[in-house]
Motif scaffolding. Structure first.
Motif, PDB file in Angstrom:
ATOM      1  N   UNK A  37     -23.209   0.668   5.240  1.00 29.25           N
ATOM      2  CA  UNK A  37     -23.274   1.073   6.652  1.00 29.25           C
ATOM      3  C   UNK A  37     -24.721   1.160   7.112  1.00 29.25           C
ATOM      4  N   UNK A  38     -25.546   1.885   6.364  1.00 26.32           N
ATOM      5  CA  UNK A  38     -26.931   2.044   6.790  1.00 26.32           C
ATOM      6  C   UNK A  38     -27.690   0.717   6.775  1.00 26.32           C
ATOM      7  N   UNK A  39     -27.293  -0.177   5.889  1.00 22.16           N
ATOM      8  CA  UNK A  39     -27.894  -1.506   5.891  1.00 22.16           C
ATOM      9  C   UNK A  39     -27.523  -2.258   7.173  1.00 22.16           C
ATOM     10  N   UNK A  40     -26.296  -2.076   7.633  1.00 20.71           N
ATOM     11  CA  UNK A  40     -25.815  -2.810   8.816  1.00 20.71           C
ATOM     12  C   UNK A  40     -26.461  -2.316  10.115  1.00 20.71           C
ATOM     13  N   UNK A 247     -15.812  10.637   8.696  1.00 18.57           N
ATOM     14  CA  UNK A 247     -17.123   9.963   8.675  1.00 18.57           C
ATOM     15  C   UNK A 247     -17.567   9.469  10.045  1.00 18.57           C
ATOM     16  N   UNK A 248     -17.592  10.359  11.046  1.00 18.59           N
ATOM     17  CA  UNK A 248     -18.096   9.941  12.360  1.00 18.59           C
ATOM     18  C   UNK A 248     -19.599   9.728  12.314  1.00 18.59           C
ATOM     19  N   UNK A 249     -20.114   9.006  13.286  1.00 19.81           N
ATOM     20  CA  UNK A 249     -21.557   8.790  13.363  1.00 19.81           C
ATOM     21  C   UNK A 249     -22.042   9.187  14.754  1.00 19.81           C
ATOM     22  N   UNK A 271     -18.813   1.377  13.548  1.00 16.19           N
ATOM     23  CA  UNK A 271     -20.139   1.191  14.137  1.00 16.19           C
ATOM     24  C   UNK A 271     -20.812  -0.129  13.750  1.00 16.19           C
ATOM     25  N   UNK A 272     -20.656  -0.616  12.524  1.00 12.39           N
ATOM     26  CA  UNK A 272     -21.293  -1.898  12.199  1.00 12.39           C
ATOM     27  C   UNK A 272     -20.888  -3.030  13.136  1.00 12.39           C
ATOM     28  N   UNK A 273     -19.619  -3.086  13.522  1.00 17.80           N
ATOM     29  CA  UNK A 273     -19.175  -4.148  14.428  1.00 17.80           C
ATOM     30  C   UNK A 273     -19.790  -3.970  15.814  1.00 17.80           C
ATOM     31  N   UNK A 274     -19.858  -2.742  16.280  1.00 21.58           N
ATOM     32  CA  UNK A 274     -20.496  -2.492  17.582  1.00 21.58           C
ATOM     33  C   UNK A 274     -21.969  -2.887  17.528  1.00 21.58           C
ATOM     34  N   UNK A 275     -22.635  -2.508  16.443  1.00 23.14           N
ATOM     35  CA  UNK A 275     -24.066  -2.815  16.330  1.00 23.14           C
ATOM     36  C   UNK A 275     -24.287  -4.320  16.282  1.00 23.14           C
ATOM     37  N   UNK A 276     -23.422  -5.022  15.571  1.00 24.23           N
ATOM     38  CA  UNK A 276     -23.550  -6.478  15.495  1.00 24.23           C
ATOM     39  C   UNK A 276     -23.342  -7.123  16.865  1.00 24.23           C
TER      40      UNK A 276
END
Length: 337
Positions: A37-40, A247-249, A271-276
């Motif tokens: 996650x943090x990598x993404x 595991x909310x962010x 969140x990774x998909x949103x960030x991408x």
């Protein structure tokens, strides 16, 4: 899975021990999931943490285990992770890690760090904040929708003072609004400005918003926690994972999506998909610092015309000249009686 994994992050290699250790039993997320996650979202969280002294909120055995806040940099800190020396209200000092790259975030995640708590300063000048942070905290009887309404009103208050806020979910029921500022003011001055902003917001909606420090006086309102601007008080960074079962962010948002987004939309899996798709929607925040002159003028006017001076500091802070008594109102009445 192997007992250890080595992850290549830019020019670094980060060792991940026990990658299959379950950190969030309910959804089954592991330490490896946390690292991925943090990598993404690496660019986003590094933007939020870059060069900031950062306290680590660690859960070595996962969200259901014991936890602690680590302020001082661990003894095994790699030489490529810089530190910054900060002064606590007590006068004591500590060297905290100051992440400057994604590898540093993953290194901390390997220690069980779920949430990163950066100071509102950079390591090159730890006495002058470059962010004014406003925490909109729903009290019992209120919810996230009430915090959204308060945030939209706050946006107008800030605009009237020449300030631009950048909202994000807290990862719980509340909202955080960060205002980038030029590092020209002390912690005391930034806190004074935050109090002025909070009071103006309260004046506009006194039935829904409060600055009351004592819980017994808040009622079913949104509390504007002005003390989050006091020295040594920190707020979870954007993109930090919060220690709750699902595991909310803490998710950065655009103002126009504030009313339609809900905290449950943003977690370690989504969140990774949103960030991408949209990237870091706060990427330009640091390029637009604001000044506090108008907010400090408002504070002076409140004091001069309405007799509104300082408000109580957190209990761990030394007593400050001009600060009201730190006595719970109900207890003060008993003493007076």
């Amino acid at each position: 899975m192997a007992e250890t994994l080595e992850l290549t992050v830019g020019e670094r290699t980060v060792r991940l021990s026990h990658p299959d250790k379950v950190y969030f039993p309910e959804p089954g997320f592991t330490k490896y999931d946390l690292a991925r996650y943090y990598l993404s979202v690496g660019d986003g969280i590094v933007r939020a943490l870059k060069d900031r002294p950062t306290t680590l909120e660690r859960y070595p055995d996962g969200v259901d285990g014991e936890s602690f806040f680590q302020k001082r940099a661990p003894k095994n800190l790699p030489e490529w992770i810089p530190t910054g020396r900060i002064a606590f209200p007590s006068g004591r000092y500590a060297d905290e890690i100051c992440p400057t790259e994604t590898a540093a975030v993953l290194w901390a995640a390997n220690l069980g760090c779920l949430t990163f708590h950066p100071w509102p300063v950079r390591r090159t000048d730890t006495d002058h904040p470059d962010e004014l942070r406003i925490d909109l905290d729903p009290q019992p009887g209120t919810d996230y929708a009430d915090a959204v309404r308060a945030a939209l009103e706050l946006r107008d208050v800030l605009a009237g003072l020449g300030l631009t806020g950048w909202p994000k979910t807290s990862g719980g029921r509340g909202l955080h609004v960060f205002v980038p500022i030029t590092p020209d003011w002390t912690f005391a001055q930034v806190r004074r400005a935050a109090i002025a902003v909070a009071r103006e917001l309260e004046r506009r909606a006194p039935k829904r918003i409060t600055t009351a420090w004592w819980k017994e006086e808040r009622g079913e309102k949104i509390f504007v926690d002005y003390n989050q601007t006091a020295r040594d008080r920190t707020i979870a960074s954007a993109y930090s994972v919060r220690p709750r079962p699902h595991a909310p962010v803490s998710a950065p948002l655009r103002w126009e999506e504030l009313s339609s987004a809900v905290p449950e939309d943003f977690d370690l899996a989504t969140m990774p998909a949103r960030f991408a798709e949209v990237g870091d929607v706060h990427a330009d925040m640091d390029a637009h610092p604001c000044g506090l002159a108008a907010a400090l003028d408002l504070a002076a006017r409140d004091e001069r015309e309405h007799g509104l001076g300082d408000l109580p500091y957190p209990p761990e802070h030394p007593k400050v000249k001009g600060e009201p008594k730190r006595v719970q109102p109900s207890r003060a009445k008993k003493k007076d009686g």
